[in-house]
Design an enzyme around this catalytic site. Structure first.
Site, PDB file in Angstrom:
ATOM      1  N   VAL A 196       2.437 -34.916 -12.197  1.00  0.00           N
ATOM      2  CA  VAL A 196       1.404 -34.690 -11.189  1.00  0.00           C
ATOM      3  C   VAL A 196       1.339 -33.194 -10.906  1.00  0.00           C
ATOM      4  CG1 VAL A 196       0.663 -35.228  -8.838  1.00  0.00           C
ATOM      5  CG2 VAL A 196       1.779 -36.977 -10.221  1.00  0.00           C
ATOM      6  N   ASP A 310       3.807 -52.200  -6.928  1.00  0.00           N
ATOM      7  CA  ASP A 310       4.903 -51.250  -7.178  1.00  0.00           C
ATOM      8  C   ASP A 310       5.308 -50.522  -5.886  1.00  0.00           C
ATOM      9  OD1 ASP A 310       6.804 -50.084  -8.773  1.00  0.00           O
ATOM     10  OD2 ASP A 310       5.483 -48.511  -9.534  1.00  0.00           O
TER      11      ASP A 310
END
Ligand SMILES: Nc1ncnc2c1ncn2[C@@H]1O[C@H](COP(=O)(O)OP(=O)(O)OP(=O)(O)O)[C@@H](O)[C@H]1O
Length: 494
Positions: A196, A310
């Site tokens: 990221v 998740d």
């Protein structure tokens, strides 16, 4: 002779007659190369044809006269590619030279590369150009393929005909590259599937986070379409406790590889995981205040038929407002230097794009947060998020997970399948029976008997009311020191 004429002469770039003819006849070139050498401004048009050769030979389609350019330096191949938004005409570059072809500073060695807007190409040592497509794609021929509805339970957003027009328009607009819209900067974090990076919207200046998935084989067009369609839907998900998805892209990397990008709201203050590691465990009050926000986000997602799949402390991000003066009043039971904490749930609804390995937590590489029905692979519902939220609640309050190999035998998987966990003394001694009761109703193997998100929100622990439901005394288990599980905080120091 002017300086400009002189330099153009020195850097004479000739093209074969048919390219000139194309330009004269008004046929658009597919792309252009802009010289980046000061004083040698030059624009070379790349025609739309199956193959374009670049080199020192006069027989090349584009001739570069510099001495370090090979006779046949590289080739550009026209490739029609569908990466989820209709066919695009792209140029694939293959190096054939002695001195090398460099794309954005990296030498092309025995591999091809799909050129994109803004790429800096250096032929040999000095011939430096900026690459740009003239007309990037066949935008009027977008075929919207029907998404694979079985693979993704359709969220409740319906499309009216005007919305579908907007969607078509949106899809067309989205044929641009992520690099056209954003400047990509420094790394913010990385996981198993992606790194990221910070990004900045070139037009608005908005600071964003860009999740760049590791390159994948471009072997399933249907999957690319599905990714685009589903991220379009997730872009319409807005809630104060959920990280906004702003854009998604599928970029061709080479003839056989693609790279997926997600553009997200940038969240500045890290993961809940790091807060737990730093503090060893969180107080009941802090956990409660954070969970009220987490549950609000999950309730919203479940209301839209979106299952997160998740939930784990690495996917709970925090925006913290720091104290700047003594008279500021805190909004919750935060640390002294904190005025407010906003919880943002990340990575919702995307687990299916990264496969089963997604069910891991980064510290131990084990599926500690996964519900038994997921391990059993017998089909699942939104109750999987309730299980994971139960594990998260347990972890926040004592600093280690309820299921782990450390606690075995049996194995971690068996512990989860049997719902075998305990509240260990002394960690849980000072914690209210009420929250132990709540956790015991979340970590229930049978999803039908497990609490729903509403049951959880209405539980007395969150509402500070005494009801009769928690009249039982919850048992704390005494075990020997050697058997005592290690906290995330202790494990992170090993
Ligand atoms: N929106 C965001 N703003 C700021 N940082 C972010 C954002 N999203 C992710 N990050 C950082 O990047 C890291 C990696 O992101 P992410 O967990 O989404 O990758 P992943 O490969 O899917 O991870 P995993 O291994 O957990 O599956 C996160 O742990 C977080 O620190």
């Amino acid at each position: 002779m002017s300086k400009r004429e002189n330099s153009a002469d020195e850097f004479s770039v000739s093209k074969r007659q048919h390219i000139q003819d194309d330009i004269k006849s008004g046929k658009h070139p597919l792309a252009t190369l802009m010289s980046l050498i000061p004083g040698k401004e030059q624009k070379i048009d790349i025609p739309e044809q199956d193959e374009v050769s670049i080199g020192r030979s006069r027989s090349c389609d584009v001739t570069l006269n510099e001495l370090d350019i090979s006779t046949r330096h590289c080739k550009l191949f026209l490739v029609e590619m569908d990466v989820g938004h209709g066919k695009s005409k792209l140029l694939n570059i293959v190096d054939k030279s002695r001195n090398g072809t460099f794309i954005n500073g990296n030498r092309l060695v025995r591999k091809d590369y799909m050129l994109k807007n803004g790429d800096r190409i250096v032929f040999g040592k000095t011939c430096s150009f900026l690459f740009k497509y003239q007309s990037y794609s066949d935008g009027d021929n977008i075929e919207l393929e029907k998404s694979n509805e079985d693979a993704f339970k359709k969220p409740l957003f319906g499309f009216t005909s005007s919305q579908s027009m907007i969607r078509k328009h949106l899809q067309k607009a989205r044929q641009e590259s992520v690099f056209d819209k954003y400047i990509i900067g420094k790394e913010l974090g990385s996981g198993h599937y992606a790194i990221v990076k910070e990004g900045r919207n070139k037009k608005t200046g908005q600071s964003v986070a860009i999740k760049i998935f590791h390159p994948q084989l471009n072997d399933d067009q249907k999957k690319n379409h599905q990714f685009r369609e589903e991220t379009d839907i997730l872009m319409r998900v807005h809630h104060p406790n959920i990280v906004n998805l702003l854009d998604s892209y599928v970029e061709p990397l080479s003839k056989s590889q693609i790279q997926k990008y997600l553009v997200l709201d940038k969240i500045d203050d890290g993961e809940l995981f790091d807060r737990i590691v730093r503090k060893t465990s969180l107080s009941q009050n802090e956990t409660k205040a954070l969970f009220k926000q987490i549950l609000s986000g999950i309730q919203y997602l479940h209301g839209q038929n979106i299952i997160h799949r998740d939930i784990k402390p690495e996917n709970i991000l925090l925006n913290i407002t720091r104290r700047t003066s003594n008279d500021q009043i805190k909004t919750g039971p935060w640390d002294e230097d904190e005025i407010d904490i906003q919880v943002k749930i990340a990575d919702f609804g995307l687990a299916k794009f990264t496969g089963e390995l997604q069910f891991t937590n980064t510290l131990c590489g084990t599926p500690s947060y996964v519900a038994p029905e997921v391990l059993r692979k017998t089909g699942y519902t939104s109750k999987v998020d309730i299980w994971s939220t139960g594990v998260l609640l347990y972890v926040c309050l004592c600093g280690f997970p309820p299921f782990s190999d450390q606690l075995g035998p049996p194995t971690l998987k068996e512990q989860i399948l049997q719902g075998k966990f305990a509240f260990f003394s002394p960690y849980w001694d000072e914690i209210n029976d009420s929250v132990l009761h709540l956790i015991s109703n979340l970590l229930v193997v049978n999803p039908a008997q497990r609490y729903s998100i509403e049951d959880m929100i209405n539980h007395e622990w969150f509402n500070d009311i005494k009801s009769n439901s928690v009249s039982v005394v919850m048992e704390r288990l005494k075990i020997t020191d050697s058997k005592m599980p290690k906290t995330y905080s202790e494990l992170s120091c090993l």
